[in-house]
Design an enzyme around this catalytic site. Structure first.
Site, PDB file in Angstrom:
ATOM      1  N   GLU A   1       0.829  -1.206   0.000  1.00 57.77           N
ATOM      2  CA  GLU A   1       0.000   0.000   0.000  1.00 57.77           C
ATOM      3  C   GLU A   1       0.866   1.260   0.000  1.00 57.77           C
ATOM      4  O   GLU A   1       0.750   2.127   0.876  1.00 57.77           O
ATOM      5  CB  GLU A   1      -0.956   0.001   1.195  1.00 57.77           C
ATOM      6  CG  GLU A   1      -2.006  -1.091   1.113  1.00 57.77           C
ATOM      7  CD  GLU A   1      -3.047  -1.021   2.224  1.00 57.77           C
ATOM      8  OE1 GLU A   1      -4.151  -1.557   2.026  1.00 57.77           O
ATOM      9  OE2 GLU A   1      -2.767  -0.431   3.292  1.00 57.77           O
TER      10      GLU A   1
ATOM     11  N   GLU B   1      -6.542  -7.297  -1.195  1.00 59.53           N
ATOM     12  CA  GLU B   1      -7.134  -7.204   0.142  1.00 59.53           C
ATOM     13  C   GLU B   1      -8.565  -6.709   0.048  1.00 59.53           C
ATOM     14  O   GLU B   1      -8.875  -5.790  -0.711  1.00 59.53           O
ATOM     15  CB  GLU B   1      -6.368  -6.215   1.036  1.00 59.53           C
ATOM     16  CG  GLU B   1      -5.006  -6.640   1.511  1.00 59.53           C
ATOM     17  CD  GLU B   1      -4.425  -5.605   2.479  1.00 59.53           C
ATOM     18  OE1 GLU B   1      -5.207  -4.876   3.139  1.00 59.53           O
ATOM     19  OE2 GLU B   1      -3.193  -5.508   2.561  1.00 59.53           O
TER      20      GLU B   1
END
Length: 683
Positions: free
Chosen positions: A162, A321
């Site tokens: 991320e 995710e």
């Protein structure tokens, strides 16, 4: 103009060459004692898991001190996973530096716009432009890549994690130095940057590169182009770090594909992911997405999955995710209702995801995310949640035939532009209430209500001629090249729809002079001398029954081909045009001068689309209740029918084989929050 990805997507085929959809989670065995690991593998096989992301936050475990390494535990986990038939998306583990590194080198810590140091204690406490951090991170990448280059479990590399989630904007001296280097590449000379930044205003002219700083806390409003360029630079700085790690991985393992997990979802706007994908920085696109509960939460999920597909050039991508149920970081963290785990997952698959993964495999017993749901909850495998997880695994196995297929293009596109998102919401504008993402979502929600398929695509990476209708909400930043491209599109028979505050500035955030909407003025056949933003709570009525808010425009029609589709019935601009359409040849250009919201746009769109012959492919009774998404390959079309609500929907049975779903008495039955998948011949 699709992203130059290598298409080396690793999950479309199983070890025996058969098609499959990836299924799994982030796996963090370092949080658990050794005796749990074998149980994990057994439960993964029971749930249908075939891929995990591993070692994402393991730097401190892999490198306990500056001069020591500990790979034994990871060797064992990799071997266990391989023995269990589970592939590994192995992380480079650089997401969060260990305490020994920040203690020895506090100069790697980010600095805020107000000069405060971002200290360790959470995650991502590193400067994207720090040469010290980069050296240590690449050393780790090289060690990990060398050790596992030939491991049979390795199927992909997971760079960092991320990128930019917590450290996209750093205002340190390292950032200042890198920002100047970036500006030199962009503008070459000081005269170039002084022109671009309009430094004649407020005595800001620079006479030396060393005078230029990031937009730190200032006495008043910082230079707007400085702010815009810093946003561009910050995205590029993270991309450069991604590329630096990727280069090490490709040197050592040239045949192993590389990815990193994007965060295409509302509220995450610091990274221009379309640019990252187009740069060749990765081999396939991955995304993390979390639903924020609200009135349009599933619209936003669909919008984000759709945009991820657009960034990926409609090729398969990886859902890295999402959550099985509640998260831990919202003010109130709601558990998902029955059926939502599967519906959310399958909606991503509908929009092109060939892998469905969660954060995380086993719910943590300690740490900041211990209340974040997982595939194995605190209650253990004897739980409704784990049974739902296992059922989804079976469903994905049934959908294996569609793995490797791409999203079928729609006739309508919604353009999405990071420059317009960044620049349109800067300070010192006509209103601070403008929300770029919300306006784009309004149009998409309206299309969903009408049952019309649409693609969400990057504005600068898309050939508009591929679509009959192109909707460009708040396309505020309008380089001349894009204005010419849109003009050619309309003149060639395309139909453009744009909105308030579009076409107003060039790529340097300079006003296109002569009246608004600037670079689109002639194409639209209108001229606006002054904006009319509305105060909070104020609204205007239109004579077509719609209600506008937040913004109005004082429009003068300048082209004889312009048709006024709606006028203001109340407000400061009574009787003036509110919605206009200029026809030119077989094409048209429409302008909407106020925020109508999803409901108002759903009333307007049928008129705009009817002239083009764009209608819903769904039965009338299903429109707004069911979302249709289509994937295709050379032999087949795969129709996903997603029940958007909490009520049963019965459809006339459509042609094709039912891969997923229930039929009864010649009808297709969609239970609440249900998904059906049909396979049709491509011919």
């Amino acid at each position: 103009m699709t992203a130059p990805l290598t298409s080396r997507f690793p999950y479309a085929k199983g070890p025996d060459g058969s098609r499959r959809i990836g299924y799994g989670a982030d796996y963090n065995p370092e949080q658990w004692p050794r005796e749990v690991w074998e149980e994990d593998i057994r439960l993964m096989r029971e749930a249908g898991v075939n891929v995990v992301s591993l070692a994402i936050f393991s730097w401190a475990r892999l490198q306990p001190t500056a001069d020591s390494w500990d790979f034994g535990w990871l060797d064992e986990v990799m071997d266990l996973l391989h023995a269990g038939g589970i592939g590994v998306d192995l992380a480079t583990a650089t997401a969060s530096p260990p305490p020994w590194l920040t203690t020895a080198h506090p100069e790697i810590l980010p600095v805020t716009a107000t000069g405060e140091t971002v200290w360790p204690g959470a995650r991502q406490h590193w400067r994207p432009t720090s040469p010290v951090f980069r050296a240590h991170a690449l050393r780790l990448v090289r060690e990990v890549a060398t050790r596992y280059a030939g491991h049979p479990a390795l199927i992909a590399w997971h760079v960092n994690n991320e990128l930019g989630c917590h450290n996209v904007y750093d205002y340190s001296d390292d950032a200042a130095h890198a920002f100047r280097t970036w500006l030199r590449r962009r503008y070459t000379t000081l005269d170039g940057i002084n022109h671009a930044w309009g430094t004649a205003f407020w005595s800001q002219r620079y006479s030396d590169w060393g005078q230029i700083l990031p937009p730190r806390l200032a006495a008043s409003h910082p230079n707007p182009t400085q702010q815009l360029d810093f946003k561009r630079f910050s995205s590029d700085a993270l991309k450069e770090h991604l590329i630096a790690e990727r280069e090490v991985l490709r040197e050592i393992t040239p045949d192993v594909p590389v990815t990193t997990n994007f965060m295409v979802m509302s509220g995450t706007k610091g990274m221009d992911y379309a640019d990252w994908a187009a740069s060749g920085a990765l081999d396939f696109v991955s995304n993390d997405h979390y639903v924020v509960p609200g009135a349009r939460d599933r619209d936003e999920l669909s919008f984000s999955a759709n945009l991820t597909s657009g960034i990926a050039g409609h090729r398969p991508w990886f859902l890295m995710e999402h959550s099985t149920s509640a998260v831990n970081w919202q003010p109130v963290n709601l558990a998902k209702n029955e059926g939502e785990l599967a519906r959310d997952s399958l909606l991503h698959v509908a929009h092109g995801a060939d892998a469905v993964c969660f954060f995380q495999w086993r719910q943590s017993a300690a740490g900041a995310e211990k209340y974040h749901s997982a595939m194995v909850p605190h209650a253990g495998a004897d739980s409704e949640l784990f049974r739902a997880v296992s059922e989804l695994g079976c469903t994905l196995q049934a959908l294996a035939p569609l793995a490797g297929s791409e999203r079928e293009p729609a006739r309508v596109a919604v353009l999405f532009d990071w420059d317009s998102w960044w620049a349109g919401e800067l300070d010192s504008h006509p209103t601070s209430r403008l929300e770029y993402h919300r306006e784009a979502l309004d149009w998409y929600s309206a299309l969903l209500r009408l049952g019309i398929r649409a693609d969400v695509v990057p504005a600068h990476r898309t050939d508009p001629s591929s679509y009959d209708v192109v909707i460009a909400p708040v396309l505020h930043v309008m380089p001349q090249t894009l204005a010419k491209e849109l003009t050619r599109y309309v003149e060639g028979g395309g139909h453009l729809v744009t909105t308030y505050f579009s076409g107003v500035v060039d790529e340097n955030d300079h006003i296109w002079l002569g009246g608004y909407p600037g670079a689109l003025r002639e194409l639209l056949g209108i001229r606006i001398e002054e904006f009319g933003p509305l105060l909070d709570g104020d609204s205007v009525d239109l004579d077509n029954g719609a209600t506008g808010s937040m913004w109005t425009d004082r429009i003068d029609v300048t082209g004889p081909e312009v048709e006024v589709l709606a006028r203001y019935r109340t407000g400061a601009y009574v009787s003036r045009p509110a919605v206009t359409r200029r026809t030119t040849g077989r094409g048209s250009a429409t302008y909407v001068s106020t925020r109508l919201g999803a409901e108002g746009l759903a009333g307007l769109l049928p008129e705009l689309l009817a002239a083009v012959g764009v209608t819903s492919e769904l039965p009338e009774q299903a429109r707004g209740l069911v979302e249709l998404v289509v994937r295709h390959d050379a032999e087949s079309r795969y129709l996903f029918l997603v029940n958007r609500g909490d009520e049963c929907v019965v459809l006339p049975e459509l042609s094709g084989d039912v891969l997923l779903g229930q039929s009864s008495s010649g009808s297709l039955v969609l239970a609440p929050r249900d998904v059906a998948v049909l396979r049709q011949s491509a011919t």
